[in-house]
Write a protein that holds these residues in place. Structure first.
Motif, PDB file in Angstrom:
ATOM      1  N   UNK A   1       4.484  12.720 -16.472  1.00 45.28           N
ATOM      2  CA  UNK A   1       3.133  13.094 -16.046  1.00 45.28           C
ATOM      3  C   UNK A   1       2.165  13.417 -17.174  1.00 45.28           C
ATOM      4  N   UNK A   2       2.636  13.771 -18.360  1.00 44.34           N
ATOM      5  CA  UNK A   2       1.735  14.159 -19.445  1.00 44.34           C
ATOM      6  C   UNK A   2       1.117  12.915 -20.062  1.00 44.34           C
ATOM      7  N   UNK A   3      -0.200  12.917 -20.209  1.00 43.38           N
ATOM      8  CA  UNK A   3      -0.924  11.733 -20.680  1.00 43.38           C
ATOM      9  C   UNK A   3      -0.680  11.417 -22.148  1.00 43.38           C
ATOM     10  N   UNK A   4      -0.683  12.431 -22.997  1.00 43.15           N
ATOM     11  CA  UNK A   4      -0.523  12.225 -24.440  1.00 43.15           C
ATOM     12  C   UNK A   4       0.653  13.053 -24.965  1.00 43.15           C
ATOM     13  N   UNK A   5       1.888  12.611 -24.737  1.00 40.77           N
ATOM     14  CA  UNK A   5       3.035  13.420 -25.161  1.00 40.77           C
ATOM     15  C   UNK A   5       3.251  13.431 -26.673  1.00 40.77           C
ATOM     16  N   UNK A   6       2.652  12.503 -27.406  1.00 41.64           N
ATOM     17  CA  UNK A   6       2.857  12.435 -28.854  1.00 41.64           C
ATOM     18  C   UNK A   6       1.790  13.199 -29.626  1.00 41.64           C
TER      19      UNK A   6
ATOM     20  N   UNK B   1      12.543  12.720 -27.558  1.00 43.74           N
ATOM     21  CA  UNK B   1      11.937  11.852 -26.560  1.00 43.74           C
ATOM     22  C   UNK B   1      10.518  11.442 -26.865  1.00 43.74           C
ATOM     23  N   UNK B   2      10.108  11.496 -28.114  1.00 46.08           N
ATOM     24  CA  UNK B   2       8.754  11.115 -28.483  1.00 46.08           C
ATOM     25  C   UNK B   2       7.729  12.203 -28.239  1.00 46.08           C
ATOM     26  N   UNK B   3       8.185  13.416 -27.943  1.00 52.43           N
ATOM     27  CA  UNK B   3       7.265  14.519 -27.697  1.00 52.43           C
ATOM     28  C   UNK B   3       6.733  15.081 -28.998  1.00 52.43           C
ATOM     29  N   UNK B   4       5.512  15.595 -28.947  1.00 44.54           N
ATOM     30  CA  UNK B   4       4.972  16.409 -30.019  1.00 44.54           C
ATOM     31  C   UNK B   4       5.305  17.869 -29.738  1.00 44.54           C
ATOM     32  N   UNK B   5       5.008  18.727 -30.673  1.00 42.36           N
ATOM     33  CA  UNK B   5       5.320  20.148 -30.517  1.00 42.36           C
ATOM     34  C   UNK B   5       4.632  20.775 -29.296  1.00 42.36           C
ATOM     35  N   UNK B   6       3.347  20.511 -29.045  1.00 43.66           N
ATOM     36  CA  UNK B   6       2.713  21.123 -27.860  1.00 43.66           C
ATOM     37  C   UNK B   6       3.366  20.689 -26.545  1.00 43.66           C
ATOM     38  N   UNK B   7       3.756  19.433 -26.463  1.00 41.27           N
ATOM     39  CA  UNK B   7       4.385  18.936 -25.240  1.00 41.27           C
ATOM     40  C   UNK B   7       5.760  19.558 -25.051  1.00 41.27           C
ATOM     41  N   UNK B   8       6.514  19.669 -26.129  1.00 39.38           N
ATOM     42  CA  UNK B   8       7.839  20.277 -26.032  1.00 39.38           C
ATOM     43  C   UNK B   8       7.735  21.746 -25.617  1.00 39.38           C
ATOM     44  N   UNK B   9       6.813  22.475 -26.218  1.00 37.70           N
ATOM     45  CA  UNK B   9       6.633  23.879 -25.845  1.00 37.70           C
ATOM     46  C   UNK B   9       6.164  24.020 -24.398  1.00 37.70           C
ATOM     47  N   UNK B  10       5.281  23.145 -23.967  1.00 35.88           N
ATOM     48  CA  UNK B  10       4.773  23.219 -22.594  1.00 35.88           C
ATOM     49  C   UNK B  10       5.868  22.917 -21.573  1.00 35.88           C
ATOM     50  N   UNK B  11       6.651  21.879 -21.810  1.00 34.77           N
ATOM     51  CA  UNK B  11       7.678  21.513 -20.832  1.00 34.77           C
ATOM     52  C   UNK B  11       8.809  22.538 -20.791  1.00 34.77           C
ATOM     53  N   UNK B  12       9.219  23.065 -21.948  1.00 36.09           N
ATOM     54  CA  UNK B  12      10.286  24.060 -21.919  1.00 36.09           C
ATOM     55  C   UNK B  12       9.795  25.404 -21.369  1.00 36.09           C
TER      56      UNK B  12
END
Length: 87
Positions: free
Chosen positions: A39-44, A56-67
Motif C-alpha cells: 500500500x505504501x506509494x514510495x517505499x524506497x 525488501x527495498x524499504x527505506x528507513x521511514x517505511x521500515x519504521x512506519x510498518x514496524x
C-alpha cells in the motif's frame, strides 16, 4: 476523586511475556510489513537502509512506519486475546 474513579475503571493486565506472545508479535509485524509493501506509494524513500534487498527495498521511514504499525497491531491482538481468556 476523579483520579481514583478513572483508575477504578481500567482493568489490570498482569500479562507476562511468553513465547506465544513473542510469536504473535512477530506475526503481527510480518502482516504489517506485507500490508505496507502493498500500500505504501514510495517505499524506497531516503535515507536508505544499508542492505535494501534484505529489507525488501524499504527505506528507513517505511521500515519504521510498518514496524510501528505492527507493534500497535500486536499489542491490540495480545491484549484482546488476554481479555478473552485465550492467552
Amino acid at each position: 476523586m476523579i483520579t481514583s474513579t478513572l483508575l477504578a475503571t481500567f482493568a489490570t493486565t498482569p500479562l507476562q511475556w511468553s513465547p506465544t506472545v513473542g510469536i504473535i508479535m512477530i506475526l503481527c509485524n510480518v502482516i504489517a510489513i506485507a500490508f505496507g509493501k502493498s500500500t505504501i506509494s514510495y517505499p524506497q524513500s531516503e535515507p536508505a537502509l544499508p542492505s535494501s534487498k534484505f529489507f525488501g527495498g524499504f527505506g528507513l521511514p517505511t521500515l519504521l512506519a510498518t514496524t510501528s504499525f505492527g507493534h500497535l497491531l500486536g499489542v491490540g491482538v495480545i491484549l484482546g486475546l488476554h481479555n478473552l481468556g485465550r492467552l
